[in-house]
Design an enzyme around this catalytic site. Structure first.
Site, PDB file in Angstrom:
ATOM      1  N   HIS A 180       0.837  -1.203   0.000  1.00  0.00           N
ATOM      2  CA  HIS A 180       0.000   0.000   0.000  1.00  0.00           C
ATOM      3  C   HIS A 180       0.870   1.251   0.000  1.00  0.00           C
ATOM      4  CE1 HIS A 180      -3.314   2.709   1.551  1.00  0.00           C
ATOM      5  NE2 HIS A 180      -2.235   3.346   2.015  1.00  0.00           N
ATOM      6  N   GLU A 181       1.859   1.284   0.902  1.00  0.00           N
ATOM      7  CA  GLU A 181       2.686   2.480   1.016  1.00  0.00           C
ATOM      8  C   GLU A 181       3.580   2.675  -0.215  1.00  0.00           C
ATOM      9  OE1 GLU A 181       2.289   4.851   3.091  1.00  0.00           O
ATOM     10  OE2 GLU A 181       0.711   3.773   4.136  1.00  0.00           O
ATOM     11  N   HIS A 184       1.769   4.318  -3.005  1.00  0.00           N
ATOM     12  CA  HIS A 184       1.732   5.786  -2.973  1.00  0.00           C
ATOM     13  C   HIS A 184       2.878   6.349  -3.807  1.00  0.00           C
ATOM     14  CE1 HIS A 184      -1.567   6.809  -0.366  1.00  0.00           C
ATOM     15  NE2 HIS A 184      -1.118   6.060   0.638  1.00  0.00           N
ATOM     16  N   TYR A 195      -3.823  15.072  -2.606  1.00  0.00           N
ATOM     17  CA  TYR A 195      -4.185  14.313  -1.410  1.00  0.00           C
ATOM     18  C   TYR A 195      -5.219  15.080  -0.591  1.00  0.00           C
ATOM     19  CZ  TYR A 195      -3.330  10.744   2.153  1.00  0.00           C
ATOM     20  OH  TYR A 195      -3.457   9.695   3.040  1.00  0.00           O
ATOM     21  N   GLU A 204      -5.703   7.141  -1.865  1.00  0.00           N
ATOM     22  CA  GLU A 204      -5.712   6.091  -0.849  1.00  0.00           C
ATOM     23  C   GLU A 204      -6.272   4.784  -1.403  1.00  0.00           C
ATOM     24  OE1 GLU A 204      -4.651   5.505   2.208  1.00  0.00           O
ATOM     25  OE2 GLU A 204      -3.543   7.385   2.157  1.00  0.00           O
ATOM     26  N   ASP A 277      -8.810  14.892   8.186  1.00  0.00           N
ATOM     27  CA  ASP A 277      -8.132  13.884   7.358  1.00  0.00           C
ATOM     28  C   ASP A 277      -8.118  14.295   5.890  1.00  0.00           C
ATOM     29  OD1 ASP A 277      -6.800  11.499   6.728  1.00  0.00           O
ATOM     30  OD2 ASP A 277      -8.671  10.355   6.540  1.00  0.00           O
ATOM     31  N   HIS A 282      -9.168   8.839   4.032  1.00  0.00           N
ATOM     32  CA  HIS A 282      -9.158   7.450   4.489  1.00  0.00           C
ATOM     33  C   HIS A 282     -10.568   6.899   4.718  1.00  0.00           C
ATOM     34  CE1 HIS A 282      -4.947   8.483   5.641  1.00  0.00           C
ATOM     35  NE2 HIS A 282      -4.737   7.223   5.324  1.00  0.00           N
TER      36      HIS A 282
END
Length: 381
Positions: A180-181, A184, A195, A204, A277, A282
């Protein structure tokens, strides 16, 4: 495929959303409160550092070149794992390099293997060499901070905390979290989606989608066999939950006294309007997550082969605006499905998936590239 050199992103993209840490910071148990508050403070520091870096950097430096690949040999990920030693300084001393043997540190070895599995997926499924497509070396730091409850991509490397040991396990424990990271990073070097708001939720969601696909690819799973969970290995024993997020059933991943209840909506009927957020990136990512899972399951087989290919085509095609909303992305995926596969089951599965989550993709273009410079003709249900 065009080579896209991203502007440095000012945004901090951690796997644990602020609302989870903020809930933990109100726990009646002091050790959980303190771990969450330290984690929030570190996240705020890293968020500020990324913003400062973006302001100071007018143009990104070219990525370091990967060593040339010998004729007839497969590209390698060029991994380096560092150990922060429970400090908050990056990257820390190097403890494992590409091709070296495992060491007596499970976190470092899991990070090494997770980076490799993600590299193998993008290369094997889409012919992409690392996150930038040009063989960018993969760097990670483990043991960051003290009982740090997060993992993140800082624009150039991966960073993993050890978790608090009560609610969160070590953040290298979950392959889909590592992927996942790193995803990005792929988005940073391609569409570079803003974002914030719906474009941030898409940012995300794309990381969740490709994070899940990396795990499925590593396990050889079909869409029907996959659990469609993100971070199932992160929740410690005793936590009432199965993962951080569920692509199959957003809003059902956890319901725990310390974490609260999973707030993700599964359709536009539950869309969350908030300033927190970065506009709920998210939270509302559950909607495009569900659309992808529906399309992939409807098509069957390996999800990375058709549904994943369509999403990848849109992400890397160079036509998606950085401010794209759900409607624009829905139209782009439908257009990409038609361009690659015609108006067959893939095109129908994509359109029906978006319709089920409350987004209708009305495509009047003949190719993905036709979307450049124009608002796509998509409407809400």
């Amino acid at each position: 495929m065009p080579t896209i050199h991203p502007q440095p992103s000012p945004h901090f993209c951690g796997i644990i959303p602020p609302h989870m840490l903020e809930h933990l910071a109100r726990s009646p148990e002091e050790d959980l409160r303190e771990a969450a508050r330290r984690s929030l403070a570190l996240d705020a520091h890293n968020r500020e550092q990324r913003a400062l870096t973006a302001l100071r950097t007018l143009a990104p430096a070219p990525p370091p070149a990967a060593p040339p690949t010998a004729p007839g040999s497969a590209p390698s990920p060029q991994r380096t794992i560092h150990d922060a030693g429970h400090h908050a300084r990056l990257p820390g001393p190097a403890v494992r390099a590409e091709g070296s043997a495992p060491i007596a540190d499970e976190s470092a070895d899991r990070a090494y293997e997770g980076l490799g599995a993600t590299f193998d997926f993008f290369l094997g499924a889409y012919g992409r060499r690392s996150v930038d497509g040009l063989g960018l070396p993969l760097v990670a730091t483990v043991h960051y901070g003290v009982r740090y409850d997060n993992a993140f991509w800082n624009g150039s490397q991966m960073v993993f905390g050890d978790g608090d040991g009560r609610v969160f396990n070590d953040f290298t424990a979950s392959l889909d979290v590592i992927a996942h990271e790193l995803a990005h990073g792929v988005t940073q070097y391609t569409a570079n989606l803003d974002y914030r708001g719906q474009s941030g939720a898409l940012n995300e969601s794309l990381s969740d989608v490709f994070g899940s696909l990396v795990k499925q690819y590593a396990l050889g799973q079909t869409a029907e066999q996959a659990d469609w969970l993100i971070g199932a290995e992160l929740l410690a024993p005793g936590v009432h939950g199965i993962a951080l997020r569920s692509l199959k059933a957003p809003g059902t991943a956890y319901d725990d006294p310390d974490l609260g209840r999973d707030p993700q909506p599964a359709t536009m009927a539950g869309y969350v309007r908030t300033a927190a957020d970065n506009g709920g990136v998210h939270l509302n990512s559950g909607i495009p997550n569900r659309a992808f899972q529906l399309a992939a399951t409807a098509l069957g087989g390996h999800a990375w082969e058709r549904a994943g290919q369509i999403w990848y085509d849109v992400l890397t095609g160079g036509a998606l605006a950085a401010t794209a909303d759900f409607a624009a992305f829905a139209a782009a995926t439908a257009g990409a499905a038609r361009e690659r596969y015609g108006e067959g089951p893939e095109f129908r599965a994509v359109r029906e998936a978006w319709a089920e989550v409350g987004v209708r993709a009305e495509v009047e273009v003949t190719s993905v590239t036709d979307l450049a410079g124009a608002a796509p003709p998509a409407t809400w249900n």
